[in-house]
Motif scaffolding. Structure first.
Motif, mmCIF file in Angstrom:
data_model
loop_
_atom_site.group_PDB
_atom_site.id
_atom_site.type_symbol
_atom_site.label_atom_id
_atom_site.label_comp_id
_atom_site.label_asym_id
_atom_site.label_seq_id
_atom_site.Cartn_x
_atom_site.Cartn_y
_atom_site.Cartn_z
ATOM 1 N N LEU A 79 0.828 -1.212 0.000
ATOM 2 C CA LEU A 79 0.000 0.000 0.000
ATOM 3 C C LEU A 79 0.862 1.261 0.000
ATOM 4 N N LEU A 80 1.988 1.231 0.703
ATOM 5 C CA LEU A 80 2.924 2.361 0.651
ATOM 6 C C LEU A 80 3.513 2.488 -0.749
ATOM 7 N N ALA A 81 3.864 1.369 -1.358
ATOM 8 C CA ALA A 81 4.396 1.401 -2.726
ATOM 9 C C ALA A 81 3.397 2.057 -3.670
ATOM 10 N N ASP A 82 2.131 1.707 -3.536
ATOM 11 C CA ASP A 82 1.084 2.296 -4.368
ATOM 12 C C ASP A 82 1.013 3.809 -4.157
ATOM 13 N N GLY A 88 4.546 10.051 -7.501
ATOM 14 C CA GLY A 88 5.554 10.347 -8.520
ATOM 15 C C GLY A 88 6.947 9.836 -8.241
ATOM 16 N N ALA A 89 7.103 8.844 -7.368
ATOM 17 C CA ALA A 89 8.429 8.288 -7.084
ATOM 18 C C ALA A 89 9.116 7.844 -8.368
ATOM 19 N N ALA A 90 10.418 8.059 -8.434
ATOM 20 C CA ALA A 90 11.187 7.619 -9.586
ATOM 21 C C ALA A 90 11.202 6.103 -9.672
ATOM 22 N N ALA A 91 11.270 5.450 -8.509
ATOM 23 C CA ALA A 91 11.262 3.984 -8.449
ATOM 24 C C ALA A 91 10.842 3.564 -7.052
ATOM 25 N N VAL A 92 10.182 2.413 -6.986
ATOM 26 C CA VAL A 92 9.833 1.804 -5.698
ATOM 27 C C VAL A 92 10.272 0.350 -5.801
ATOM 28 N N ILE A 93 11.115 -0.060 -4.859
ATOM 29 C CA ILE A 93 11.717 -1.391 -4.913
ATOM 30 C C ILE A 93 11.500 -2.099 -3.582
ATOM 31 N N PHE A 100 8.170 -2.261 -7.866
ATOM 32 C CA PHE A 100 6.754 -1.961 -7.972
ATOM 33 C C PHE A 100 6.635 -0.914 -9.073
ATOM 34 N N THR A 101 5.780 -1.155 -10.040
ATOM 35 C CA THR A 101 5.601 -0.211 -11.141
ATOM 36 C C THR A 101 4.124 0.140 -11.273
ATOM 37 N N SER A 102 3.854 1.165 -12.047
ATOM 38 C CA SER A 102 2.453 1.546 -12.245
ATOM 39 C C SER A 102 1.671 0.435 -12.940
#
Length: 156
Positions: A79-82, A88-93, A100-102
């Motif tokens: 849920l935080l990744a979402d 607008g995060a550049a990347a979430v890993i 995690f991608t859109s």
């Protein structure tokens, strides 16, 4: 990109903090370790710490508020990744190296909801597999790639 490239770490249960520090030193990228409790961090000018209240989602809220297109967020919290992707995060890993991608986050949120429903209904389902050496390696590779890509972007 108006901000300096940096790593925001959802740190309370993060198993790859040492790996994050190593990559940050090598690439000269700042790290902000966000937690509900005082965690030890290395005494280094690139590493900072934010201790938030123990309120529900306080660390998540801080991370989302400080996320932009120059931030790489490290979290296993779907849920935080979402929220970070929407901010607008550049990347979430994730700590296991899974990005995690859109295009993948919707499915991850849906699976999480289904698993919660199953658990609430009394079903016994296993958790994630044990964290291993391959996960650390995959994480290091994903973090390095994300930061290198960001550092090569033209600045606005």
């Amino acid at each position: 990109m108006n901000q300096q490239v940096r790593i925001l770490v959802d740190a309370d249960a993060c198993p790859v903090k040492e790996e994050i520090y190593r990559v940050a030193y090598r690439l000269e990228v700042s790290v902000i370790v966000v937690s509900n409790a005082h965690l030890r961090i290395p005494p280094h000018p690139l590493i900072g710490r934010v201790v938030v209240s123990d309120g529900f989602d306080a660390a998540d809220d801080w991370i989302v508020a400080h996320t932009d297109d120059a931030a790489v967020v490290i979290t296993s919290d779907i849920l935080l990744a979402d929220r970070c992707l929407k901010a607008g995060a550049a990347a979430v890993i994730a700590p296991n190296g899974k990005p995690f991608t859109s295009s993948s986050i919707g499915n991850a949120v849906a699976v999480r909801a289904i698993m919660n429903d199953l658990r609430a209904g009394g079903d016994r389902i296993g958790g994630p597999p044990p964290f291993g050496k391959e996960d650390r390696s995959r994480f290091l590779s994903a973090l390095d790639a994300a930061l290198t890509r960001l550092q090569r972007r033209p600045r606005i």
